[in-house]
Design a protein around this motif. Sequence first.
Motif, PDB file in Angstrom:
ATOM      1  N   MET A   1       0.809  -1.208   0.000  1.00  0.00           N
ATOM      2  CA  MET A   1       0.000   0.000   0.000  1.00  0.00           C
ATOM      3  C   MET A   1       0.848   1.267   0.000  1.00  0.00           C
ATOM      4  SD  MET A   1      -2.796  -1.236   2.836  1.00  0.00           S
ATOM      5  CE  MET A   1      -3.685   0.304   2.777  1.00  0.00           C
ATOM      6  N   VAL A   2       2.172   1.108   0.142  1.00  0.00           N
ATOM      7  CA  VAL A   2       3.050   2.276   0.220  1.00  0.00           C
ATOM      8  C   VAL A   2       2.977   3.138  -1.042  1.00  0.00           C
ATOM      9  CG1 VAL A   2       5.461   3.017   0.412  1.00  0.00           C
ATOM     10  CG2 VAL A   2       4.575   1.236   1.916  1.00  0.00           C
ATOM     11  N   PRO A   3       3.015   2.549  -2.275  1.00  0.00           N
ATOM     12  CA  PRO A   3       2.918   3.415  -3.463  1.00  0.00           C
ATOM     13  C   PRO A   3       1.668   4.281  -3.482  1.00  0.00           C
ATOM     14  CG  PRO A   3       3.631   1.214  -4.084  1.00  0.00           C
ATOM     15  CD  PRO A   3       3.247   1.136  -2.652  1.00  0.00           C
ATOM     16  N   ALA A   4       0.527   3.712  -3.097  1.00  0.00           N
ATOM     17  CA  ALA A   4      -0.703   4.504  -3.070  1.00  0.00           C
ATOM     18  C   ALA A   4      -0.634   5.585  -1.998  1.00  0.00           C
ATOM     19  CB  ALA A   4      -1.906   3.587  -2.828  1.00  0.00           C
ATOM     20  N   ALA A   5      -0.018   5.272  -0.854  1.00  0.00           N
ATOM     21  CA  ALA A   5       0.110   6.270   0.209  1.00  0.00           C
ATOM     22  C   ALA A   5       1.018   7.413  -0.226  1.00  0.00           C
ATOM     23  CB  ALA A   5       0.659   5.605   1.471  1.00  0.00           C
ATOM     24  N   VAL A   6       2.107   7.086  -0.923  1.00  0.00           N
ATOM     25  CA  VAL A   6       3.015   8.123  -1.414  1.00  0.00           C
ATOM     26  C   VAL A   6       2.309   8.993  -2.454  1.00  0.00           C
ATOM     27  CG1 VAL A   6       5.147   8.525  -2.713  1.00  0.00           C
ATOM     28  CG2 VAL A   6       5.092   6.801  -0.908  1.00  0.00           C
ATOM     29  N   ARG A   7       1.529   8.358  -3.325  1.00  0.00           N
ATOM     30  CA  ARG A   7       0.796   9.124  -4.325  1.00  0.00           C
ATOM     31  C   ARG A   7      -0.217  10.069  -3.667  1.00  0.00           C
ATOM     32  NH1 ARG A   7       0.208   8.019  -9.672  1.00  0.00           N
ATOM     33  NH2 ARG A   7       2.319   7.173  -9.385  1.00  0.00           N
ATOM     34  N   LEU A   8      -0.795   9.643  -2.551  1.00  0.00           N
ATOM     35  CA  LEU A   8      -1.727  10.502  -1.827  1.00  0.00           C
ATOM     36  C   LEU A   8      -1.021  11.755  -1.314  1.00  0.00           C
ATOM     37  CD1 LEU A   8      -4.617  10.755  -0.663  1.00  0.00           C
ATOM     38  CD2 LEU A   8      -3.783   9.614   1.386  1.00  0.00           C
ATOM     39  N   VAL A   9       0.226  11.610  -0.910  1.00  0.00           N
ATOM     40  CA  VAL A   9       1.002  12.757  -0.416  1.00  0.00           C
ATOM     41  C   VAL A   9       1.397  13.674  -1.572  1.00  0.00           C
ATOM     42  CG1 VAL A   9       3.130  13.454   0.743  1.00  0.00           C
ATOM     43  CG2 VAL A   9       1.854  11.481   1.578  1.00  0.00           C
ATOM     44  N   THR A  10       1.841  13.099  -2.668  1.00  0.00           N
ATOM     45  CA  THR A  10       2.392  13.917  -3.752  1.00  0.00           C
ATOM     46  C   THR A  10       1.322  14.633  -4.572  1.00  0.00           C
ATOM     47  OG1 THR A  10       2.463  11.942  -5.169  1.00  0.00           O
ATOM     48  CG2 THR A  10       4.460  12.495  -3.943  1.00  0.00           C
ATOM     49  N   GLU A  11       0.217  13.959  -4.855  1.00  0.00           N
ATOM     50  CA  GLU A  11      -0.794  14.560  -5.728  1.00  0.00           C
ATOM     51  C   GLU A  11      -1.576  15.681  -5.047  1.00  0.00           C
ATOM     52  OE1 GLU A  11      -3.305  11.642  -7.456  1.00  0.00           O
ATOM     53  OE2 GLU A  11      -1.870  11.132  -9.033  1.00  0.00           O
ATOM     54  N   LYS A  12      -1.532  15.733  -3.714  1.00  0.00           N
ATOM     55  CA  LYS A  12      -2.224  16.805  -3.003  1.00  0.00           C
ATOM     56  C   LYS A  12      -1.286  17.957  -2.679  1.00  0.00           C
ATOM     57  CE  LYS A  12      -5.534  15.810  -0.162  1.00  0.00           C
ATOM     58  NZ  LYS A  12      -6.314  15.340   0.996  1.00  0.00           N
ATOM     59  N   ALA A  13      -0.080  17.922  -3.238  1.00  0.00           N
ATOM     60  CA  ALA A  13       0.874  19.008  -3.010  1.00  0.00           C
ATOM     61  C   ALA A  13       0.406  20.270  -3.715  1.00  0.00           C
ATOM     62  CB  ALA A  13       2.261  18.602  -3.513  1.00  0.00           C
ATOM     63  N   SER A  14       0.831  21.403  -3.197  1.00  0.00           N
ATOM     64  CA  SER A  14       0.500  22.696  -3.784  1.00  0.00           C
ATOM     65  C   SER A  14       1.769  23.531  -3.881  1.00  0.00           C
ATOM     66  CB  SER A  14      -0.555  23.415  -2.932  1.00  0.00           C
ATOM     67  OG  SER A  14      -0.022  23.732  -1.654  1.00  0.00           O
ATOM     68  N   ASN A  15       1.657  24.682  -4.516  1.00  0.00           N
ATOM     69  CA  ASN A  15       2.795  25.581  -4.603  1.00  0.00           C
ATOM     70  C   ASN A  15       3.289  26.005  -3.226  1.00  0.00           C
ATOM     71  OD1 ASN A  15       3.016  25.760  -7.456  1.00  0.00           O
ATOM     72  ND2 ASN A  15       1.224  27.098  -7.497  1.00  0.00           N
ATOM     73  N   GLN A  16       2.429  25.910  -2.252  1.00  0.00           N
ATOM     74  CA  GLN A  16       2.746  26.375  -0.907  1.00  0.00           C
ATOM     75  C   GLN A  16       3.538  25.344  -0.107  1.00  0.00           C
ATOM     76  OE1 GLN A  16      -0.738  27.279   1.550  1.00  0.00           O
ATOM     77  NE2 GLN A  16      -0.003  29.377   1.770  1.00  0.00           N
ATOM     78  N   ASP A  17       3.289  24.053  -0.357  1.00  0.00           N
ATOM     79  CA  ASP A  17       3.873  23.042   0.535  1.00  0.00           C
ATOM     80  C   ASP A  17       4.560  21.882  -0.180  1.00  0.00           C
ATOM     81  OD1 ASP A  17       1.777  21.657  -0.542  1.00  0.00           O
ATOM     82  OD2 ASP A  17       0.877  21.063   1.354  1.00  0.00           O
ATOM     83  N   TRP A  18       4.756  21.954  -1.498  1.00  0.00           N
ATOM     84  CA  TRP A  18       5.326  20.798  -2.204  1.00  0.00           C
ATOM     85  C   TRP A  18       6.748  20.500  -1.736  1.00  0.00           C
ATOM     86  CZ3 TRP A  18       9.745  20.687  -5.092  1.00  0.00           C
ATOM     87  CH2 TRP A  18      10.282  21.904  -5.497  1.00  0.00           C
ATOM     88  N   LEU A  19       7.531  21.523  -1.468  1.00  0.00           N
ATOM     89  CA  LEU A  19       8.905  21.305  -1.019  1.00  0.00           C
ATOM     90  C   LEU A  19       8.921  20.663   0.360  1.00  0.00           C
ATOM     91  CD1 LEU A  19      11.855  21.682  -1.739  1.00  0.00           C
ATOM     92  CD2 LEU A  19      11.783  23.961  -0.715  1.00  0.00           C
ATOM     93  N   LEU A  20       7.998  21.074   1.210  1.00  0.00           N
ATOM     94  CA  LEU A  20       7.888  20.472   2.536  1.00  0.00           C
ATOM     95  C   LEU A  20       7.521  18.994   2.433  1.00  0.00           C
ATOM     96  CD1 LEU A  20       7.881  20.923   5.624  1.00  0.00           C
ATOM     97  CD2 LEU A  20       5.456  21.507   5.438  1.00  0.00           C
ATOM     98  N   ARG A  21       6.614  18.663   1.536  1.00  0.00           N
ATOM     99  CA  ARG A  21       6.212  17.271   1.352  1.00  0.00           C
ATOM    100  C   ARG A  21       7.374  16.427   0.817  1.00  0.00           C
ATOM    101  NH1 ARG A  21       0.396  16.350   0.847  1.00  0.00           N
ATOM    102  NH2 ARG A  21      -0.714  18.272   1.371  1.00  0.00           N
ATOM    103  N   ALA A  22       8.114  16.973  -0.148  1.00  0.00           N
ATOM    104  CA  ALA A  22       9.250  16.240  -0.701  1.00  0.00           C
ATOM    105  C   ALA A  22      10.306  15.978   0.371  1.00  0.00           C
ATOM    106  CB  ALA A  22       9.852  17.027  -1.864  1.00  0.00           C
ATOM    107  N   ARG A  23      10.590  16.980   1.193  1.00  0.00           N
ATOM    108  CA  ARG A  23      11.581  16.796   2.263  1.00  0.00           C
ATOM    109  C   ARG A  23      11.089  15.814   3.313  1.00  0.00           C
ATOM    110  NH1 ARG A  23      13.514  23.135   3.102  1.00  0.00           N
ATOM    111  NH2 ARG A  23      14.806  23.238   1.192  1.00  0.00           N
ATOM    112  N   TRP A  24       9.771  15.838   3.576  1.00  0.00           N
ATOM    113  CA  TRP A  24       9.222  14.897   4.551  1.00  0.00           C
ATOM    114  C   TRP A  24       9.357  13.459   4.059  1.00  0.00           C
ATOM    115  CZ3 TRP A  24       4.819  11.640   4.387  1.00  0.00           C
ATOM    116  CH2 TRP A  24       4.463  11.071   5.618  1.00  0.00           C
ATOM    117  N   LEU A  25       9.130  13.246   2.780  1.00  0.00           N
ATOM    118  CA  LEU A  25       9.272  11.899   2.224  1.00  0.00           C
ATOM    119  C   LEU A  25      10.723  11.430   2.324  1.00  0.00           C
ATOM    120  CD1 LEU A  25       6.974  12.170  -0.931  1.00  0.00           C
ATOM    121  CD2 LEU A  25       6.583  10.716   1.052  1.00  0.00           C
ATOM    122  N   CYS A  26      11.669  12.294   1.988  1.00  0.00           N
ATOM    123  CA  CYS A  26      13.087  11.929   2.085  1.00  0.00           C
ATOM    124  C   CYS A  26      13.487  11.664   3.526  1.00  0.00           C
ATOM    125  CB  CYS A  26      13.956  13.041   1.495  1.00  0.00           C
ATOM    126  SG  CYS A  26      13.875  13.178  -0.294  1.00  0.00           S
TER     127      CYS A  26
END
Length: 370
Positions: A21-46
Amino acid sequence: NMDSLLFHGCTTAVQVAEFSMVPAAVRLVTEKASNQDWLLRARWLCHTAKKHRHLPELVCAQLEAGAKALNVVYASVLPTGMKEVIQKLQLDANESASIPLDPRWNQQHLDILLNSMAYSGLQCSKDLQAQLRSIANRLALLMDREERGYMEKTLLTSDAAKKSGRRSALRVSIAFQKGMMNFDDLPHPVLAHLAAFFEAWDAYVVQCIKSPFSNLEDDVFHEVQYNNLWRDRFWIVSDKVTTDPEGIPLLSLHWHWVMKHLLKDHGPLSDFSPIPQEIHTISVNLQSHLSSPDGMAASVKGLQNSLGRPLPFKVGSVVECVSKLKLMSSVLNVLRLRPRMTDMTSKEQLYRIKAAATDWNIKRHLMLAW
């Protein structure tokens, strides 16, 4: 964490089954990113991937793949195009910055915006809505291809792959492409073109995604995603099979499906950008080595030998059941028997007729069911 998402890094027996289920969970994080928080989401994943190194290598790689896909997507021109479309919806700066990468995640809010424009007397043309859908589909497609590409590179360079020492057809082809092998050393000539095909096709798909000349409607988007599955399956098989007499026929079978579903009629992507001559050349070379008339017959024969039983039966119990039914059918077929007393087999034939006549109704239903 705007979505209140948590990541549990324990490896209990129950959660091991949930790693899929990890790929679907990661997609849930990435597809809801916005100009405001995409960098924060990418760093959180790393950060999450580095924090849970005790998890399987591919689970951590999936998290890193999501982060890389976010970086690639926001380095492209697509988010800028989406921002321009959103600005035409008459949003203020703060609200437009928080719109997700795919605005359709909040379809209700999007409908409210469109209706408010209509109520205010502003014309929200169908072209604007089509443009929004097109950019969202391109973003989703680019995200999917980047994640897939990162995971494939990880599979090729993972510790498990290095320890196994397995020389699959794809790995041999990559070694040849990097100049680590000569053509004369290749176990099969098709390996000279295998890695080149994946590299050229992936570059072509990314080029089509970034092409602004045509709208990528939902139906075309789903068709492209469906066709890409044939490319992905072909990659998996190429990395599994070896270059023995059993592996090449299996590779030939999957290449036939790639030609049928991915390259036939140039596919839906040809409306955005013509397929490059390089891909045509590589495909002709692969076709000549994998799908020649003589080679196809040999491939089918090789598959039959490797399966150990005739096609289309692939399960041993099915083969055994069919063989017993055929034997029983031949025994019950007594219509042509004409026993004569002078014949040595007359007694045996009479026994067969008697056995066939006994409980004939049950046997008739059994044979009809077969």
